[in-house]
Design an enzyme around this catalytic site. Structure first.
Site, PDB file in Angstrom:
ATOM      1  CD  GLU A   1      -2.750   1.323   2.481  1.00 57.35           C
ATOM      2  OE1 GLU A   1      -2.645   0.462   3.369  1.00 57.35           O
ATOM      3  OE2 GLU A   1      -3.568   2.249   2.531  1.00 57.35           O
TER       4      GLU A   1
ATOM      5  CE  LYS B   1      -6.039  -0.131   1.663  1.00 58.82           C
ATOM      6  NZ  LYS B   1      -6.749  -0.753   2.774  1.00 58.82           N
TER       7      LYS B   1
ATOM      8  CB  SER C   1     -12.026   5.071   0.699  1.00 58.58           C
ATOM      9  OG  SER C   1     -11.923   4.940   2.089  1.00 58.58           O
ATOM     10  N   GLY C   2      -9.167   6.674   1.343  1.00 57.78           N
ATOM     11  CA  GLY C   2      -8.321   7.844   1.564  1.00 57.78           C
ATOM     12  C   GLY C   2      -8.993   9.144   1.986  1.00 57.78           C
ATOM     13  N   GLY C   3     -10.259   9.095   2.377  1.00 57.37           N
ATOM     14  CA  GLY C   3     -10.952  10.322   2.757  1.00 57.37           C
ATOM     15  C   GLY C   3     -11.996  10.755   1.728  1.00 57.37           C
TER      16      GLY C   3
HETATM   17  P1  13P Z   1      -9.364   4.191   4.038  1.00 59.38           P
HETATM   18  O1  13P Z   1     -10.191   3.473   3.004  1.00 59.38           O
HETATM   19  O2  13P Z   1     -10.203   4.775   5.140  1.00 59.38           O
HETATM   20  O3  13P Z   1      -8.390   5.142   3.434  1.00 59.38           O
HETATM   21  O4  13P Z   1      -8.523   3.089   4.789  1.00 59.38           O
HETATM   22  C1  13P Z   1      -7.867   2.120   4.068  1.00 59.38           C
HETATM   23  C2  13P Z   1      -6.643   1.711   4.776  1.00 59.38           C
HETATM   24  O5  13P Z   1      -6.473   0.562   5.081  1.00 59.38           O
HETATM   25  C3  13P Z   1      -5.597   2.713   5.054  1.00 59.38           C
HETATM   26  O6  13P Z   1      -4.415   2.073   5.398  1.00 59.38           O
END
Ligand code: 13P
Length: 337
Positions: A177, A219, A261-263
């Site tokens: 990620e 990711k 989703s990142g916000g």
């Molecule tokens: P979000 O979808 O809330 O960004 O979280 C995903 C995640 O695992 C961040 O490390």
């Protein structure tokens, strides 16, 4: 029974399924609970996550759940192990193995992810506890023209590749990620350039260190406008630029790309994923690994009250099914309640 790394990776993203990221660290879950005025106790964390894992959409839409260390070892209220609740839903339990971030060279903007020390030993134990995959998050911030630095990208991408190799050695699929953060006033094109550079570096290191790409999942962030940029790119542009970025930087052997989703708002996260799958023309499965965009509505409905369990599960089911449809390119706004 899925056994090999390739089988695990493919199973998680089969038939429009995606991942529930429920691996909030103790600090992050406290922030989420603060937003609904619920105390972050071990029992409350268990009740909340058990509510999600027992939801009916799990078996249909969620191929894997990323857990925090506490949850992988925790039991449900009736004594069943939570990881078995997940397996009984035909979903695979996974584990976050990075140990958060610390400042890179005393920078107040850039960080390096920690956790390589002792990772092999920790992975050996997670394998025996039944985790089938792992996650490691690297954080890349955009600020002005000078950040991210090459050093930040190189160091974080090399750590991701080192981690991936250790996870695979211990029979677990690594989710790599590299998150280019949305916060900032940068344009979508700057996000494109930084994301492309970051992903290209990551795949260079994965290749150099002989990571089995077919036994990984990627990711990434989507390519979007910075949150405070006056011009917010529309859905089609986000979809097109994200696909262009991925096609020009990642390996065709990657079995699945599962976005964070990142916000983004719940609907944006779904709409962007759907738009990309409607465009098509790529060799990987394109699905989701959402934390906030899968949980926000459920958390709000739950409010820490057992009598809200069914309403919270319904809210979660709705988002999970919507995202499954998006992963198949079959979502439309008219399906939203
Ligand atoms: P979000 O979808 O809330 O960004 O979280 C995903 C995640 O695992 C961040 O490390």
């Amino acid at each position: 029974m899925v056994k090999t790394l390739e089988e695990i990776a493919n199973y998680i993203v089969a038939d429009g399924k995606g991942i529930l990221a429920a691996d909030e660290s103790t600090g992050t879950i406290k922030k989420r609970f603060d937003s609904i005025n619920v105390e972050s106790t071990e029992d409350n964390r268990r009740d909340y996550r058990e509510m999600l894992f027992r939801a009916s959409s799990m078996s249909e839409a969620i191929g894997g759940v990323i857990l925090f260390d506490e949850t992988l070892r925790q039991s449900a209220a009736n004594g069943d192990l939570l990881r078995e609740v997940i397996s009984n839903q035909k979903s695979l339990p996974g584990i976050k193995v990075d140990q958060g971030v610390s400042p890179l060279n005393d920078s107040d903007k850039e960080t390096a992810t920690k956790g390589l020390d002792g990772l092999d030993e920790r992975c050996q134990e997670y394998d025996t506890l039944g985790a089938r995959f792992t996650k490691w998050r690297a954080v890349i911030t955009i600020s002005g023209n000078d950040i991210p630095t090459n050093e930040c990208i190189d160091q974080n991408m090399e750590s991701l590749a080192d981690y991936a190799l250790i996870a695979q050695k211990n029979n677990m699929v690594p989710i790599v990620e590299p998150e280019v953060i949305m916060d900032g006033d940068h344009s979508i094109d700057r996000c494109f350039d930084v994301s492309k550079k970051t992903l290209s570096k990551l795949y260079d290191f994965l290749d150099k260190k002989d990571v089995n790409i077919r036994g990984t999942l990627l990711k990434p962030n989507m390519v979007v406008s910075g949150t405070t940029n006056a011009i917010q790119a529309p859905i089609e542009e986000v979809a097109e630029k994200t696909l262009e970025c991925l096609k020009s930087s990642i390996s065709n052997d990657t079995p699945g790309v599962v976005f964070l989703s990142g916000g983004q708002s719940d609907i944006d996260a779904t709409a962007h994923l759907d738009a990309m799958n409607k465009i098509g023309g790529f060799p990987w499965k394109l699905s989701f690994s959402y934390g906030r965009a899968l949980q926000q509505a459920a958390l709000k409905s739950w409010q820490g009250k057992p009598e809200n369990t069914v309403a919270a599960q319904e809210a979660f089911n709705h988002r999970a099914i919507m995202n499954k449809k998006a992963a198949l390119g079959e979502w439309s706004m008219s399906l939203e309640k």
